[in-house]
Structures are given as structure tokens and as C-alpha cells.
Design an enzyme around this catalytic site. Structure first.
Site, PDB file in Angstrom:
ATOM      1  N   HIS A 165      -8.192  -1.662   6.417  1.00  0.00           N
ATOM      2  CA  HIS A 165      -7.405  -2.062   7.594  1.00  0.00           C
ATOM      3  C   HIS A 165      -6.487  -0.896   7.927  1.00  0.00           C
ATOM      4  CE1 HIS A 165      -5.094  -4.312  10.445  1.00  0.00           C
ATOM      5  NE2 HIS A 165      -4.056  -4.527   9.656  1.00  0.00           N
ATOM      6  N   GLN A 216       0.803  -1.222   0.000  1.00  0.00           N
ATOM      7  CA  GLN A 216       0.000   0.000   0.000  1.00  0.00           C
ATOM      8  C   GLN A 216       0.837   1.274   0.000  1.00  0.00           C
ATOM      9  OE1 GLN A 216      -3.052   0.078   3.006  1.00  0.00           O
ATOM     10  NE2 GLN A 216      -4.119  -1.705   2.168  1.00  0.00           N
TER      11      GLN A 216
END
Length: 338
Positions: free
Chosen positions: A109, A87
């Protein structure tokens, strides 16, 4: 303190319907989010790296597929559902250069935000919508007119609309039908990692493995050991899942219940609890995340070594043979999460 539950009546669906949403990643959660959003009247595109194997699946589902950078430039809400360890790079290379003030960057998350691996500009909304179930369940429940409970959280709110926007998004994927729980990035991240490491993955895996070793080293057949320490685990977990620990104890035999009360604390004792607290500390202070990132930077060498060691354990060979005898077990259960 009782948790706050929010439902469809608390959400304004028009907030997310008035936005252009890019879903970055088309895996388990990505396919569910995108299809549920579309069915809720939200304009959605899929952002994927060039050459992604998921692109064809997304196109077959009727979605426009763009590169991640193109999707980020087009959208004003970006849900980043790529793997945790990729990410930060995706954000730096493809998303950050295409963000405008007031855009929203959402996560499923909290790890990258909580541990400052991703640091959006102050004028960007940063939130989280985390369904408490796998993607196929999120989709199936939505289609059935139901939903999977969701957690929502806000890290940055430059416009004063972040909480309402994350709730609107959660409602659009079906979460508010079941209940949406406001929380924080810190609470979601720490509890999620702890559950995975100490109980769900690490703890359970080691308990099963060591139980298998104790029985086979005592001379019992591997097949018998497998049935008793792994195969029947699903029955016990299902009973707890459906009605709690008391329901499980009510449902098993008195012999099993009595033996469990006597022997459980001998396996999981005060020393185990102390070590679990050490695991929690390693998560809270960032020790685990630093090791996770170091592993990625070193080409996943530590992960690959651990994976090979565990995959070569004798219980795997025994299990493969026995599952071939079970017509009700999927030939390749891993396909469910691919």
C-alpha cells in the site's frame, strides 16, 4: 484511457527468483505472499519483531524467522507488509540501516511513500505490489492455479529494473495469472483511502447504522431492522460483485428496483456528493494522514474512543443475538483476518 493489463507472458519470473526476499509481517497478506513466492521458487525469510505472536505460525509453515533487522540485512528485496502506522518506525529502526545500493523496498500500500513518511535513499528501488483481495484469497487462488489481480507501481528506479522486478514479484504471487495493472503510488493511495472512508467502511457503516436507528425509533423491532438494513446487505453486495449494479437490479424484485431508483437519490444526493469531494480533498492534501499519525503519537486515544462508541451501538447487540441463530455464519469471522 484504457488501463494496461500485464500477464505471465509479460513477466520474467527469473528476476525475483534470483533475489533473496524478506517479508516483513506475517498477517493476512504476509502469509500469502511468502507461501506463493516460495512455491514459485523464490528464497524467502520472514522478518518479525522479537516476541511476535506470528513467529510460531511462520515457523509452522516452514519458514525461517529472523528479526526485522536481520531479515533486512540478509535480503536484497524487502516487502514491508506491517500495518501502515508502524511502517515508518520499522523502516527507520530496522530496515534503513541494513539497506544497500540496488536493494528493493516494496510495499503493499502506498501511504507511507506517497506522504513522505518513509524516504529511502535515492539508490534504493522503491515499488509496490498490491493484490486486490485479502490474503486468504490470494493464497487460495494461487493454489488453485489462478490468481488475484494486482496493482504495481514504481516510486524510485535507480537501476532501470524496478518495473520489471515488481511485475516479476506480482507474477510470483499469482497476480499475472489474472492481470497486473501498472499505476502510481499516488493513485493507489488516494483511491484506496477514499474507497475505505467514503464508501466501503465509513459510508456503508453509517448508512446501515442510521437505517437501523430510523426503523427502531419509529417503533419497529430491532431484529426486524437488523435483517432489513444489515443482514440482507450481503445479498445485494454479492449481486453487484458478481455482475455489477445492473445485475443487482435485474435480480431483485421490481418493487425493490423501482423503490431503489426513487429513494436512493434522496439518501445520497448532491450534498452527499459534495461532502465526498471534501473527503477526497482531505486525503489528497494529507489532512487525513496527519490526523492518523497524530492519533498514533497520542497512543491511539482517538481511535479507541471512536471504536468504543461504534462497538456499543445497539445494532451490535441485536446482531450478536441473531447471528447465534445462523449456523452458516462463522462464530468469529474476525479469525479470518487475524
Amino acid at each position: 484511457m484504457a488501463i494496461e493489463l500485464l500477464y505471465d507472458a509479460d513477466a520474467d519470473l527469473s528476476l525475483i527468483q534470483g533475489r533473496k526476499v524478506a517479508i516483513v509481517g506475517y498477517g493476512s497478506q504476509g502469509h500469502a505472499h511468502s507461501q506463493n513466492l516460495r512455491d514459485s521458487g523464490v528464497e524467502v525469510v520472514i522478518g518479525l519483531r522479537e516476541g511476535s505472536k506470528s513467529a510460531e505460525k511462520a515457523k509452522e509453515a516452514g519458514f525461517e524467522v529472523k528479526t526485522t533487522a536481520e531479515a533486512a540485512a540478509w535480503a536484497d528485496v524487502i516487502m514491508l507488509l506491517a500495518p501502515d502506522t508502524s511502517q515508518a518506525e520499522i523502516f527507520t529502526n530496522d530496515i534503513e540501516p541494513n539497506l544497500n545500493a540496488g536493494d528493493a523496498l516494496l510495499f503493499g500500500h502506498g501511504l507511507n511513500i506517497h506522504f513522505d513518511l518513509i524516504k529511502p535513499a535515492d539508490d534504493i528501488i522503491v515499488g509496490m505490489v498490491a493484490p486486490k483481495g485479502p490474503g486468504h484469497l490470494v493464497r487460495r487462488q494461487f493454489v488453485d492455479g489462478k490468481g488475484v489481480p494486482c496493482l504495481i507501481a514504481v516510486d524510485q528506479d535507480p537501476t532501470g529494473t524496478a518495473q520489471a522486478l515488481t511485475l516479476s514479484y506480482a507474477a510470483a504471487i499469482g497476480g499475472a495469472r489474472a492481470g497486473v495493472i501498472p499505476t502510481t503510488f499516488e493513485a493507489e493511495t488516494v483511491t484506496d483511502l477514499f474507497g475505505e472512508q467514503a464508501v466501503l467502511c465509513g459510508g456503508t457503516e453509517e448508512l446501515v447504522k442510521v437505517g437501523f436507528e430510523v426503523l427502531t425509533e419509529a417503533g419497529y423491532e430491532p431484529e426486524m431492522a437488523y435483517f432489513e438494513v444489515l443482514h440482507e446487505l450481503k445479498l445485494i453486495v454479492d449481486l453487484m460483485f458478481e455482475g455489477g449494479i445492473s445485475n443487482m437490479n435485474y435480480s431483485v424484485s421490481d418493487t425493490a428496483e423501482f423503490g431503489g431508483y426513487l429513494s436512493g437519490p434522496r439518501v445520497i444526493d448532491a450534498d452527499t456528493k459534495s461532502r465526498m469531494k471534501d473527503i477526497l480533498t482531505d486525503i489528497q492534501d494529507g489532512t487525513f494522514t496527519k490526523r492518523l499519525i497524530a492519533n498514533v503519537e497520542n497512543g491511539n486515544t482517538e481511535l479507541e474512543g471512536l471504536r468504543a462508541s461504534y462497538n456499543n451501538h445497539p445494532i451490535e447487540e441485536t446482531g450478536a443475538k441473531l447471528r447465534d441463530l445462523m449456523s452458516w455464519v462463522k462464530v468469529d469471522a474476525r479469525a479470518e483476518t487475524a
